[in-house]
Design a protein around this motif. Structure first.
Motif, PDB file in Angstrom:
ATOM      1  N   THR A 166       0.836  -1.201   0.000  1.00 22.79           N
ATOM      2  CA  THR A 166       0.000   0.000   0.000  1.00 22.79           C
ATOM      3  C   THR A 166       0.866   1.244   0.000  1.00 22.79           C
ATOM      4  O   THR A 166       0.574   2.219  -0.696  1.00 22.79           O
ATOM      5  N   ARG A 167       1.966   1.225   0.763  1.00 25.92           N
ATOM      6  CA  ARG A 167       2.880   2.369   0.783  1.00 25.92           C
ATOM      7  C   ARG A 167       3.495   2.599  -0.596  1.00 25.92           C
ATOM      8  O   ARG A 167       3.637   3.750  -1.036  1.00 25.92           O
ATOM      9  N   GLU A 168       3.845   1.528  -1.297  1.00 24.09           N
ATOM     10  CA  GLU A 168       4.405   1.665  -2.648  1.00 24.09           C
ATOM     11  C   GLU A 168       3.367   2.226  -3.616  1.00 24.09           C
ATOM     12  O   GLU A 168       3.688   3.055  -4.471  1.00 24.09           O
ATOM     13  N   LEU A 169       2.111   1.788  -3.474  1.00 20.27           N
ATOM     14  CA  LEU A 169       1.041   2.333  -4.307  1.00 20.27           C
ATOM     15  C   LEU A 169       0.847   3.816  -4.030  1.00 20.27           C
ATOM     16  O   LEU A 169       0.689   4.621  -4.955  1.00 20.27           O
ATOM     17  N   ILE A 170       0.892   4.205  -2.754  1.00 20.96           N
ATOM     18  CA  ILE A 170       0.757   5.616  -2.394  1.00 20.96           C
ATOM     19  C   ILE A 170       1.891   6.424  -3.022  1.00 20.96           C
ATOM     20  O   ILE A 170       1.658   7.516  -3.557  1.00 20.96           O
ATOM     21  N   ASP A 171       3.105   5.903  -2.986  1.00 19.99           N
ATOM     22  CA  ASP A 171       4.241   6.601  -3.598  1.00 19.99           C
ATOM     23  C   ASP A 171       4.009   6.831  -5.081  1.00 19.99           C
ATOM     24  O   ASP A 171       4.279   7.917  -5.606  1.00 19.99           O
ATOM     25  N   ARG A 172       3.490   5.823  -5.785  1.00 22.78           N
ATOM     26  CA  ARG A 172       3.219   5.965  -7.228  1.00 22.78           C
ATOM     27  C   ARG A 172       2.096   6.972  -7.467  1.00 22.78           C
ATOM     28  O   ARG A 172       2.170   7.780  -8.403  1.00 22.78           O
ATOM     29  N   LEU A 173       1.059   6.949  -6.625  1.00 24.81           N
ATOM     30  CA  LEU A 173      -0.051   7.890  -6.792  1.00 24.81           C
ATOM     31  C   LEU A 173       0.378   9.327  -6.496  1.00 24.81           C
ATOM     32  O   LEU A 173      -0.117  10.269  -7.121  1.00 24.81           O
ATOM     33  N   LEU A 174       1.296   9.506  -5.555  1.00 24.15           N
ATOM     34  CA  LEU A 174       1.797  10.849  -5.265  1.00 24.15           C
ATOM     35  C   LEU A 174       2.522  11.435  -6.473  1.00 24.15           C
ATOM     36  O   LEU A 174       2.431  12.631  -6.743  1.00 24.15           O
ATOM     37  N   ILE A 205      -6.205  10.106  -2.828  1.00 24.55           N
ATOM     38  CA  ILE A 205      -5.360   8.946  -2.528  1.00 24.55           C
ATOM     39  C   ILE A 205      -5.874   8.233  -1.279  1.00 24.55           C
ATOM     40  O   ILE A 205      -5.958   7.003  -1.251  1.00 24.55           O
ATOM     41  N   ALA A 206      -6.241   9.002  -0.267  1.00 23.94           N
ATOM     42  CA  ALA A 206      -6.747   8.410   0.983  1.00 23.94           C
ATOM     43  C   ALA A 206      -7.995   7.578   0.719  1.00 23.94           C
ATOM     44  O   ALA A 206      -8.148   6.477   1.260  1.00 23.94           O
ATOM     45  N   ARG A 207      -8.891   8.085  -0.118  1.00 22.25           N
ATOM     46  CA  ARG A 207     -10.110   7.336  -0.448  1.00 22.25           C
ATOM     47  C   ARG A 207      -9.783   6.090  -1.255  1.00 22.25           C
ATOM     48  O   ARG A 207     -10.342   5.018  -1.019  1.00 22.25           O
ATOM     49  N   ALA A 208      -8.867   6.209  -2.212  1.00 19.99           N
ATOM     50  CA  ALA A 208      -8.555   5.091  -3.106  1.00 19.99           C
ATOM     51  C   ALA A 208      -7.886   3.932  -2.375  1.00 19.99           C
ATOM     52  O   ALA A 208      -8.181   2.775  -2.657  1.00 19.99           O
ATOM     53  N   VAL A 209      -6.979   4.224  -1.454  1.00 20.95           N
ATOM     54  CA  VAL A 209      -6.248   3.149  -0.779  1.00 20.95           C
ATOM     55  C   VAL A 209      -6.792   2.855   0.621  1.00 20.95           C
ATOM     56  O   VAL A 209      -6.247   2.018   1.331  1.00 20.95           O
ATOM     57  N   LYS A 210      -7.855   3.559   1.010  1.00 23.74           N
ATOM     58  CA  LYS A 210      -8.564   3.325   2.281  1.00 23.74           C
ATOM     59  C   LYS A 210      -7.663   3.510   3.502  1.00 23.74           C
ATOM     60  O   LYS A 210      -7.545   2.639   4.362  1.00 23.74           O
ATOM     61  N   VAL A 211      -6.990   4.682   3.546  1.00 25.89           N
ATOM     62  CA  VAL A 211      -6.255   5.094   4.741  1.00 25.89           C
ATOM     63  C   VAL A 211      -6.814   6.455   5.158  1.00 25.89           C
ATOM     64  O   VAL A 211      -7.460   7.137   4.362  1.00 25.89           O
ATOM     65  N   SER A 212      -6.561   6.851   6.389  1.00 24.52           N
ATOM     66  CA  SER A 212      -7.056   8.146   6.841  1.00 24.52           C
ATOM     67  C   SER A 212      -6.210   9.263   6.251  1.00 24.52           C
ATOM     68  O   SER A 212      -5.022   9.081   5.964  1.00 24.52           O
ATOM     69  N   GLU A 213      -6.837  10.424   6.084  1.00 24.26           N
ATOM     70  CA  GLU A 213      -6.105  11.570   5.557  1.00 24.26           C
ATOM     71  C   GLU A 213      -5.014  12.003   6.523  1.00 24.26           C
ATOM     72  O   GLU A 213      -3.941  12.434   6.097  1.00 24.26           O
ATOM     73  N   ALA A 214      -5.262  11.877   7.820  1.00 28.90           N
ATOM     74  CA  ALA A 214      -4.255  12.255   8.817  1.00 28.90           C
ATOM     75  C   ALA A 214      -3.028  11.342   8.707  1.00 28.90           C
ATOM     76  O   ALA A 214      -1.886  11.822   8.737  1.00 28.90           O
ATOM     77  N   ASN A 251       0.823  12.543   7.522  1.00 30.06           N
ATOM     78  CA  ASN A 251       2.025  12.235   8.305  1.00 30.06           C
ATOM     79  C   ASN A 251       3.028  11.446   7.468  1.00 30.06           C
ATOM     80  O   ASN A 251       4.237  11.686   7.552  1.00 30.06           O
ATOM     81  N   TYR A 252       2.543  10.509   6.664  1.00 27.13           N
ATOM     82  CA  TYR A 252       3.412   9.704   5.797  1.00 27.13           C
ATOM     83  C   TYR A 252       4.128  10.604   4.786  1.00 27.13           C
ATOM     84  O   TYR A 252       5.337  10.489   4.585  1.00 27.13           O
ATOM     85  N   VAL A 253       3.390  11.516   4.165  1.00 26.54           N
ATOM     86  CA  VAL A 253       3.977  12.427   3.179  1.00 26.54           C
ATOM     87  C   VAL A 253       4.995  13.347   3.856  1.00 26.54           C
ATOM     88  O   VAL A 253       6.075  13.593   3.307  1.00 26.54           O
ATOM     89  N   ASN A 254       4.694  13.834   5.049  1.00 28.30           N
ATOM     90  CA  ASN A 254       5.629  14.702   5.765  1.00 28.30           C
ATOM     91  C   ASN A 254       6.936  13.974   6.072  1.00 28.30           C
ATOM     92  O   ASN A 254       8.018  14.549   5.949  1.00 28.30           O
ATOM     93  N   GLU A 255       6.839  12.701   6.479  1.00 28.93           N
ATOM     94  CA  GLU A 255       8.042  11.914   6.758  1.00 28.93           C
ATOM     95  C   GLU A 255       8.856  11.687   5.477  1.00 28.93           C
ATOM     96  O   GLU A 255      10.077  11.745   5.497  1.00 28.93           O
ATOM     97  N   LYS A 256       8.169  11.435   4.357  1.00 26.89           N
ATOM     98  CA  LYS A 256       8.855  11.278   3.073  1.00 26.89           C
ATOM     99  C   LYS A 256       9.577  12.575   2.691  1.00 26.89           C
ATOM    100  O   LYS A 256      10.699  12.559   2.214  1.00 26.89           O
TER     101      LYS A 256
END
Length: 101
Positions: free
Chosen positions: A48-56, A65-74, A78-83
């Motif tokens: 899922t993290r790899e998919l999020i990276d590709r979608l970003l 992205i949050a809706r598509a991969v079913k994670v919370s926006e918060a 936080n994941y994007v900020n860490e990246k």
């Protein structure tokens, strides 16, 4: 029942109220971590993290992205900020000769 903290594995755990879903919250007295015994959602998988990276890279909105991969926006923010913290701040530029020189 013998409880241990999921972070530091300490057995110094006390009850700490309820969450909004009426599940019992526990708090570790050693590290301060708050947790529930059987969370509804687990950690986000590496796939899922790899998919999020590709979608970003496709410039899709965070809400989309949050809706598509079913994670919370918060969590996603936080994941994007860490990246972003891991990206080097200095940009290397090559000087190219000007055509009129």
């Amino acid at each position: 029942m013998y409880l241990t903290c999921p972070q530091c594995h300490s057995s110094h755990v006390t009850k700490n109220g309820f969450n909004r879903l009426k599940k019992q919250l526990y708090k570790c007295q050693d590290c301060g971590r708050q947790f529930v015994l059987h969370p509804a959602k687990g950690p986000v998988s590496q796939e899922t993290r790899e998919l999020i990276d590709r979608l970003l890279l496709e410039k899709i909105s965070l809400a989309g992205i949050a809706r598509a991969v079913k994670v919370s926006e918060a969590w996603l923010q936080n994941y994007v900020n860490e990246k972003y913290k891991k990206v080097p701040r200095q940009v290397a530029l090559k000087k190219t000769p000007h055509p009129t020189e």
